[in-house]
Design an enzyme around this catalytic site. Structure first.
Site, PDB file in Angstrom:
ATOM      1  N   GLN A 167      74.197  50.145  35.358  1.00 42.50           N
ATOM      2  CA  GLN A 167      75.640  49.896  35.380  1.00 42.50           C
ATOM      3  C   GLN A 167      76.014  48.892  36.463  1.00 42.50           C
ATOM      4  O   GLN A 167      76.854  48.009  36.246  1.00 42.50           O
ATOM      5  CB  GLN A 167      76.390  51.211  35.613  1.00 42.50           C
ATOM      6  CG  GLN A 167      77.878  51.075  35.870  1.00 42.50           C
ATOM      7  CD  GLN A 167      78.652  50.608  34.647  1.00 42.50           C
ATOM      8  OE1 GLN A 167      78.192  50.795  33.514  1.00 42.50           O
ATOM      9  NE2 GLN A 167      79.809  50.013  34.856  1.00 42.50           N
ATOM     10  N   GLU A 168      75.390  49.004  37.621  1.00 40.62           N
ATOM     11  CA  GLU A 168      75.728  48.147  38.752  1.00 40.62           C
ATOM     12  C   GLU A 168      75.201  46.732  38.605  1.00 40.62           C
ATOM     13  O   GLU A 168      75.865  45.766  39.003  1.00 40.62           O
ATOM     14  CB  GLU A 168      75.192  48.753  40.051  1.00 40.62           C
ATOM     15  CG  GLU A 168      75.856  50.060  40.469  1.00 40.62           C
ATOM     16  CD  GLU A 168      77.263  49.852  41.015  1.00 40.62           C
ATOM     17  OE1 GLU A 168      77.691  48.699  41.167  1.00 40.62           O
ATOM     18  OE2 GLU A 168      77.943  50.871  41.276  1.00 40.62           O
TER      19      GLU A 168
END
Length: 349
Positions: free
Chosen positions: A202-203
């Site tokens: 996600q990051e």
């Protein structure tokens, strides 16, 4: 004209590899060292392949970062590796002698008469060195040529360029180039490693060159101030970045240790705090408790967040940091849970 030093290096390299069988060559290359190239004790490098985590260059940056580390190890030298962000190309630094190797797309070398480039590495990338250092390019090409024949190279290529495809959704033996590190640091949190992998995906999409406008960088998008707090200084380094990120997650998770939360709720609140900051989540929990909702359940806290957007929230004594929109944080937690479910479906624990 080839210098005497270059000639000695070439002759020694050829004789070494003629003297051993093909199956032994990789082992010889691992143990051999070049003392004829890169005169300083530290090889200074920059990777200039862009900072878009959604492009293929994200993983290519990580692949070249790993190769550069192996090259320096073989040469018996220290190494420093910078990763260029938008607007930085480091070619002037290469020409000025401030760095020794620049990893670039081949097209970037066009019209640059002061440099020479190596054979291709990874996906559409080459290593550039100054033209007036012929020993350096000889050493680089010799090492690349033979490292490509090793198991280490095959393993790296598999990890970086044949990882989980979230679109195809096929079964996978690994999710990222960094599974072994993720498993190690997930244990320190008491998490399923695929949850930590979902956070990193996600990051950064597993791209070490990811960089935000706020200054967060690397696999877990760690702020420099956060890294400094935990004694981490190189956020480009995959292990250092994951270490900083998980140390921060551990601190956040510890905040909920005295609550009645089960392990899943602790993870959800830790994720929300990682995104929004612990102060914002504390405000939301305080308001939820005041409204008679369960402040230990993320679902109940999400229900209270719309009230955090109203001007009237400024009059609430239990809210210390003012209004909070919360859209991004709710989406962040939901997205990680979706990614985690996908990872569980395709990759065994």
């Amino acid at each position: 004209m080839v210098s005497k030093r270059t000639r000695r290096y070439l002759i020694a390299t050829v004789l070494t590899f003629i003297a051993v069988t093909a199956s032994d060559r990789a082992r010889v290359m691992e143990s051999s060292e070049s003392t004829e190239s890169f005169d300083s004790e530290k090889i200074r490098c920059a990777i200039v392949l862009g900072d878009d985590m959604y492009s293929s260059e994200g993983l290519n940056t990580g692949f070249n970062y790993e190769l550069l580390g192996q090259f320096a190890k073989t040469a018996g030298k220290d190494i420093s590796i910078a990763v260029a962000h938008k607007g930085e190309n480091y070619l002037d630094s290469l020409m000025d002698g401030k760095i020794d190797i620049a990893v670039i797309p081949p097209s970037m070398a066009e019209g640059q008469n002061g440099m020479v480039i190596s054979m291709k590495t990874g996906e559409n990338s080459v290593w550039a060195v100054r033209k007036d250092n012929p020993d350096d390019i000889m050493a680089v090409n010799s090492w690349i040529s033979y490292y490509e024949k090793t198991e280490g190279y095959s393993d790296a290529k598999e990890r970086f360029f044949n990882s989980f495809d979230s679109v195809a959704g096929h079964k996978a033996s690994h999710l990222s180039p960094y599974d072994s590190l993720i498993k190690e640091y997930a244990d320190t949190l008491g998490w399923d490693w695929r949850m930590l992998a979902a956070v990193i995906y996600q990051e950064s999409r597993f791209s070490i060159n990811s960089y935000s406008g706020r200054g967060a960088s690397g696999l877990m998008q760690v702020m420099p101030s956060t890294a400094e707090h935990y004694g981490i200084h190189d956020l480009n380094d995959p292990e250092e970045n994951i270490k900083a990120g998980t140390m921060h997650l551990a601190r956040l998770q510890k905040m909920f240790s005295g609550s009645r939360m089960d392990s899943r709720e602790k993870v959800l609140f830790t994720l929300a705090s990682y995104n929004a900051g612990e102060g914002r989540i504390a405000d939301c929990r305080n308001l939820a408790a005041k409204r008679g909702l369960d402040s230990d359940r993320w679902e109940d806290v999400v229900r209270i967040i719309p009230q955090m957007r109203l001007d009237s929230i400024l009059d609430e004594e239990c809210v210390k940091l003012g209004k909070f929109q919360g859209y991004e944080t709710i989406s962040y937690v939901d997205s990680i849970l979706e990614i985690y479910d996908s990872f569980c479906a395709v990759c065994p624990a």
